[in-house]
Design an enzyme around this catalytic site. Sequence first.
Site, PDB file in Angstrom:
ATOM      1  N   ASN A  15       0.846  -1.189  -0.003  1.00 36.63           N
ATOM      2  CA  ASN A  15      -0.173   0.090   0.024  1.00 36.63           C
ATOM      3  C   ASN A  15       0.874   1.369   0.108  1.00 36.63           C
ATOM      4  OD1 ASN A  15      -1.728   2.108   0.364  1.00 36.63           O
ATOM      5  ND2 ASN A  15      -2.313   1.590   2.491  1.00 36.63           N
ATOM      6  N   LYS A  17       0.015   4.423  -0.292  1.00 31.00           N
ATOM      7  CA  LYS A  17      -0.678   5.397   0.140  1.00 31.00           C
ATOM      8  C   LYS A  17      -0.277   6.820  -0.774  1.00 31.00           C
ATOM      9  CE  LYS A  17      -0.024   3.480   4.434  1.00 31.00           C
ATOM     10  NZ  LYS A  17      -0.082   3.645   6.254  1.00 31.00           N
ATOM     11  N   HIS A 102      -9.863   0.901   4.634  1.00 30.66           N
ATOM     12  CA  HIS A 102      -8.272   1.213   5.333  1.00 30.66           C
ATOM     13  C   HIS A 102      -8.687   2.246   6.577  1.00 30.66           C
ATOM     14  CE1 HIS A 102      -4.260   2.474   6.248  1.00 30.66           C
ATOM     15  NE2 HIS A 102      -3.981   1.488   5.607  1.00 30.66           N
ATOM     16  N   GLU A 104      -7.184   4.683   7.445  1.00 30.14           N
ATOM     17  CA  GLU A 104      -6.798   6.274   7.216  1.00 30.14           C
ATOM     18  C   GLU A 104      -7.938   6.731   6.631  1.00 30.14           C
ATOM     19  OE1 GLU A 104      -2.956   5.492   5.377  1.00 30.14           O
ATOM     20  OE2 GLU A 104      -2.273   5.048   7.462  1.00 30.14           O
ATOM     21  N   GLU A 173      -5.790  -4.973  10.560  1.00 32.06           N
ATOM     22  CA  GLU A 173      -4.846  -3.995  10.628  1.00 32.06           C
ATOM     23  C   GLU A 173      -5.219  -3.306  12.043  1.00 32.06           C
ATOM     24  OE1 GLU A 173      -2.698  -2.867   6.870  1.00 32.06           O
ATOM     25  OE2 GLU A 173      -4.472  -1.587   7.115  1.00 32.06           O
ATOM     26  N   GLY A 179       2.031   2.287  10.609  1.00 29.52           N
ATOM     27  CA  GLY A 179       2.802   3.307  10.677  1.00 29.52           C
ATOM     28  C   GLY A 179       3.359   3.796  12.212  1.00 29.52           C
ATOM     29  N   SER A 219       3.051  -2.173  10.624  1.00 36.51           N
ATOM     30  CA  SER A 219       4.439  -2.077  10.593  1.00 36.51           C
ATOM     31  C   SER A 219       5.100  -3.523  10.451  1.00 36.51           C
ATOM     32  CB  SER A 219       4.696  -1.540  12.238  1.00 36.51           C
ATOM     33  OG  SER A 219       4.364  -0.444  12.390  1.00 36.51           O
TER      34      SER A 219
END
Length: 257
Positions: A15, A17, A102, A104, A173, A179, A219
Amino acid sequence: MSVGRRPRRPIAAANWKMNLLRADAAAWCRAVHENLDAAPAASDVVVFPGFPLIAEVAAALAGAPVEIGGQDLHPQDKGAHTGDVSAAQLRDAGCAWALCGHSERRHDHGESDATVAAKIAAALRQGLKPMICLGETRDERKAGRTFEVLERQLGAALEVHPESAPAFALAYEPVWAIGTGETATPEIAQEAHRFLRERLGGLIGEERAAAVPILYGGSVTPDNAASLIAEEDVDGFLVGGASLDAEKFLTIIRSSD
Ligand code: PEP
């Protein structure tokens, strides 16, 4: 674990991003293409580039065992939605997958479970495979609400078109691991994946649930991929930061060889 012993073929997904420009993407594709040509991987490979990069990435990876996906899509098939992208446009640009839910997107754009479900339905209408992301926040984990959150997100995601299973994948996730450099332990990942597979069994039947890949994301690095993939219900990875570097991502891909 050798692929022959795994009930599901693993998937390694990148991904990107809002990262990488065209020249970086071209170099990444060359490195991944050459490596996979030299020796097939035991894992399927998917890459989610930013929208402007999709067509070029698809061209650069033509003939490589890599599928392309969109990082987002609009729930409707077409229309007056400035700045949005439809499932049909993703397909037309060379995508086989769409990332749905996701964290985010849920956080930055206020996407609700219902919005995520509508996006999954839009992807399935166009023959795109949804990669459905779910996971708890740090506060939810601390409050002992992890399974409640996963059950709610999974139920909402599969409310539409559950008959299309197993043309989709789940990505567990945990938000606290995305991250942050704080990866879930293999035991935490396995516990959540096992829970998701059991609940999936209740929704679509055990046999079909057994065929659905459940990826871990949060991560993942070349150093921790092997211990995570060794878990029975961890069927691969959705990788953000470490996927931007082709060599690191290749090491993650090959953790299941
Ligand atoms: C992600 O965004 O899906 C992700 C897992 O990111 P990272 O690997 O950087 O934690």
